[in-house]
Every structure is written in structure tokens, then in C-alpha cells.
Design an enzyme around this catalytic site. Structure first.
Site, PDB file in Angstrom:
ATOM      1  N   ASP A 108     -35.232  40.521  34.697  1.00  0.00           N
ATOM      2  CA  ASP A 108     -36.698  40.581  34.765  1.00  0.00           C
ATOM      3  C   ASP A 108     -37.368  39.237  34.493  1.00  0.00           C
ATOM      4  O   ASP A 108     -38.595  39.128  34.589  1.00  0.00           O
ATOM      5  CB  ASP A 108     -37.236  41.591  33.736  1.00  0.00           C
ATOM      6  CG  ASP A 108     -36.884  43.024  34.110  1.00  0.00           C
ATOM      7  OD1 ASP A 108     -36.568  43.275  35.286  1.00  0.00           O
ATOM      8  OD2 ASP A 108     -36.931  43.884  33.215  1.00  0.00           O
TER       9      ASP A 108
ATOM     10  N   LYS B 218     -44.614  43.684  32.397  1.00  0.00           N
ATOM     11  CA  LYS B 218     -44.651  44.309  33.742  1.00  0.00           C
ATOM     12  C   LYS B 218     -44.538  45.815  33.627  1.00  0.00           C
ATOM     13  O   LYS B 218     -44.053  46.350  32.624  1.00  0.00           O
ATOM     14  CB  LYS B 218     -43.515  43.763  34.611  1.00  0.00           C
ATOM     15  CG  LYS B 218     -42.080  43.933  34.055  1.00  0.00           C
ATOM     16  CD  LYS B 218     -41.461  45.289  34.251  1.00  0.00           C
ATOM     17  CE  LYS B 218     -40.118  45.455  33.571  1.00  0.00           C
ATOM     18  NZ  LYS B 218     -39.592  46.826  33.604  1.00  0.00           N
TER      19      LYS B 218
ATOM     20  N   GLY C 225     -40.440  44.600  29.838  1.00  0.00           N
ATOM     21  CA  GLY C 225     -39.942  43.234  30.009  1.00  0.00           C
ATOM     22  C   GLY C 225     -40.548  42.226  29.036  1.00  0.00           C
ATOM     23  O   GLY C 225     -40.776  41.075  29.410  1.00  0.00           O
TER      24      GLY C 225
ATOM     25  N   ALA D  71     -40.502  38.175  29.226  1.00  0.00           N
ATOM     26  CA  ALA D  71     -41.717  37.353  29.224  1.00  0.00           C
ATOM     27  C   ALA D  71     -41.575  36.209  28.224  1.00  0.00           C
ATOM     28  O   ALA D  71     -41.993  35.073  28.504  1.00  0.00           O
ATOM     29  CB  ALA D  71     -42.931  38.218  28.888  1.00  0.00           C
TER      30      ALA D  71
ATOM     31  N   GLY E 103     -39.518  48.841  27.975  1.00  0.00           N
ATOM     32  CA  GLY E 103     -39.477  49.002  29.432  1.00  0.00           C
ATOM     33  C   GLY E 103     -40.523  48.160  30.138  1.00  0.00           C
ATOM     34  O   GLY E 103     -40.829  48.366  31.308  1.00  0.00           O
TER      35      GLY E 103
END
Ligand code: ATP
Length: 325
Positions: free
Chosen positions: A155, A25, A119, A123, A117
Site C-alpha cells: 500500500d 486510504k 494503510g 502512509a 485497514g
């Protein structure tokens, strides 16, 4: 029913493997409140899932062990391959709520930079939850998976959901946002990582030094949501916002040059993604993003063109193979 664990049958061994891909992301808006007494910060964030994917392949094994490896040739030499790996933590959590978990070997194909930064670890966790849910026939609802995801990290729910979303709380209280048209970006990946807690800590210190007293962020700039809804890259460029950017550039001042380089090379705008150090540069079109990435590569950067929004974690294959013994 498909056997979910390695089983021996007359002369053959069956093994089931589920492969899932989940997106990294970027945050197109990121407002951070004051440090709370529980050590977290409230945030108001707009997530966009981008077309840079992690893949997790979950293979049922005999016994109860949960193991992890990194696919040869993928990013991530420094990735911990022990109990602290987010994919292992996700599988362990899933095993706790599954009736008949088997052992599992997880193989991660890492494309999202570690501590970038974007994520990437989140994931991996989201992909593993989905893979193990299928592998162990757990049959959890999306709501139950999202609940487990939030236990693993702020996240992780977004990587399950994908698309575009507003994240409140610590980023885990998600509301999908409308973003029907694609946006195109050039990403510049750094050859170093930034630890998320360190960047938040640096922001707190910067604010104290500047005498700033932040309020709890309660809502998103409506212009950001309007630009996403209209697929208007020029409008979005004018409202990209990241409270963490001054902290990330204080810790890694070379990011200031990268941000400038984006503008110099014709990006509509450049922003540090989340806690950095990845920099996302907004382009006018797919062709423009590719051209921008090419120019950055020529200038020695590790750059690539991506688009957003893309789907959340999804199964890409589910195979049972039988081997002769
Ligand atoms: P975020 O933007 O979500 O705050 P990030 O993208 O900056 O995080 P990640 O790559 O997700 O950072 O992970 C940060 C830390 O988590 C790293 O220091 C890494 O050692 C640890 N980690 C554990 N498991 C994983 C994993 N599967 N992939 C990446 N990092 C992992």
C-alpha cells in the site's frame, strides 16, 4: 545549498526539519485471488485516498542513528518504536540509496488507526521516504521513490500517489483513475485492530469451507470506475465490493452491527475498508457525511467525516533553525 544535517558553525547549531503529510486510504473495490505459492494473494483493488492524514516530521541529527517517536496526544499507544516501525524501515532504505544521509529523528503524528485497514503504516512509510529524500538532498525521481515504496509494502506506493487508483499485482501496480468530483464518507474507527495476514488467512479458510475456487482477479468492475468518474455516490453505493469483508466480519462479528447501523442511519452504503476493522459509510454530500458521523458519535461510535480523493504524500514545511550554542 541548505545544510541537511545538524552542523556546527561559529557559535550556532543548525538543524533542518522536513514535515510531510500522507493520506490513509479506503478500498471501494477489493477482489482477492487464490493464495499464491509465494504466500501473497493477487488483488484487483480501487484505492481512494481520504482526508485523514498521517504526518511525519524528519529532523536531521548528528551521527547516523534513525530514531522514531509518537507525537504526544496522537493515536497509537501500541505502535512499535523500534526497527520494525515502517517509518524507520523507510528511512533506512532511503539512507541506503542516499549519498550523504545524516542521522534522523522521525516524529509521527498518528491519526489513521493502527491495523485499521486504512494503510496508516504505509502512509508513514510514504511520508518518511519523501521527507528523507528532501532532508538528504537525494533527488530521487517519483519513479525511484515508487520503486522503494513497493519494497516497503503493497500500500505504500498508493500513499505516495494519492487520488484514486486501480491497484493490481499485490496492490502495488498502480494506474491512476479519474475521480474529479469529491465523495463524502463517515468513517467508524474501531477500538481494536485486525492483522492483515490474519484476515487474508480467514478468507482462504472460508473459501475452502464453502468450496469456492477463486480466480486471479484481472480487472475492476467498470461500473466502479464509471461511478468515480461521474462522482456519482448513488451509483458507487450499488457497486462497493470487498472480498475481505466476510473474513473481517467472521473474525469481528460486531462489525456486522456497525455495517447495519450505517444503513439504518441513512448511509447510501457501508463497507469494511481493506482488511478492516474500519467501516466506511458513503454519504450523499458533505453535510450528510457530517450528520451521519454526528449520529454515530451520539450512538457511542468513534466516527468522523472525510472526503476523497485527496493528494498523496506532500511536503508541508521545510525549515532550518539555527540555535545559539
Ligand atoms: P493495510 O490496510 O495497509 O494492510 P493496516 O492499515 O491495517 O494495513 P497498519 O496500521 O498500516 O495496518 O499496520 C499494521 C501493522 O504494522 C501493525 O500491527 C503495526 O504494529 C505495524 N507497524 C509498524 N510500523 C507502523 C506504523 N508506523 N504505523 C502503523 N503500524 C505500524
Amino acid at each position: 545549498m541548505t545544510p541537511s544535517r545538524a552542523t556546527s558553525e561559529a557559535g550556532s547549531v543548525r538543524s533542518r526539519t522536513v514535515r510531510v503529510k500522507a493520506p490513509g486510504k479506503i478500498n471501494v473495490s477489493f477482489s482477492v485471488g487464490p493464495l499464491r505459492s509465494d504466500g501473497y494473494h493477487s488483488v484487483a483493488s480501487v484505492y481512494l485516498a481520504v482526508s485523514l492524514y498521517e504526518e511525519v516530521s524528519a529532523r536531521a541529527t548528528q551521527g547516523k542513528d534513525i530514531t522514531v517517536s509518537l507525537k504526544e496526544g496522537s493515536l497509537g499507544r501500541d505502535l512499535p518504536l523500534d526497527e520494525s516501525n515502517l517509518a524507520v524501515r523507510a528511512a533506512r532504505l532511503m539512507a541506503e540509496v542516499s549519498e550523504r544521509p545524516s542521522g534522523v529523528h522521525l516524529e509521527i503524528t498518528k491519526r489513521v488507526p493502527i491495523a485499521g485497514g486504512m494503510g496508516g503504516g504505509s502512509a508513514d512509510a510514504a511520508a518518511t521516504l519523501l521527507a528523507c529524500d528532501a532532508l538528504w538532498d537525494a533527488g530521487l525521481s517519483r519513479e525511484e521513490l515508487t520503486h522503494l515504496a513497493a519494497e516497503l509494502g503493497a500500500d505504500v506506493p498508493f500513499s505516495l500517489l494519492g487520488g484514486a487508483a486501480v491497484g493490481l499485482g499485490v496492490g502495488d501496480q498502480l494506474t491512476p483513475a479519474l475521480a474529479p468530483n469529491p465523495l463524502h464518507w463517515a468513517l467508524v474507527l474501531a477500538d481494536f485492530g485486525l492483522s492483515t495476514p490474519t484476515v487474508f488467512g480467514a478468507l482462504d479458510r472460508l473459501r475452502i469451507a464453502r468450496g469456492q475456487e477463486p480466480q486471479d482477479p484481472e480487472q475492476i468492475d467498470p461500473e466502479v470506475l464509471r461511478a468515480l468518474r461521474a462522482g456519482d455516490a448513488v451509483a458507487l453505493a450499488g457497486v462497493l465490493h470487498n472480498d475481505l469483508q466476510p473474513a473481517a466480519t467472521k473474525l469481528a462479528p460486531q462489525l456486522l452491527d456497525v455495517l447495519d447501523q450505517g444503513v439504518e442511519y441513512g448511509a447510501l452504503a457501508s463497507i469494511v475498508s481493506g482488511s478492516g476493522p474500519t467501516v466506511a459509510m458513503l454519504a450523499e454530500s458533505e453535510g450528510h457525511a457530517i450528520e451521519l458521523a454526528d449520529r454515530l458519535i451520539d450512538a457511542g461510535q468513534h466516527a468522523l467525516a472525510v472526503h476523497s480523493p485527496v493528494h498523496g504524500a506532500k511536503i508541508i514545511s521545510d525549515l532550518t533553525l539555527a540555535f545559539d550554542r
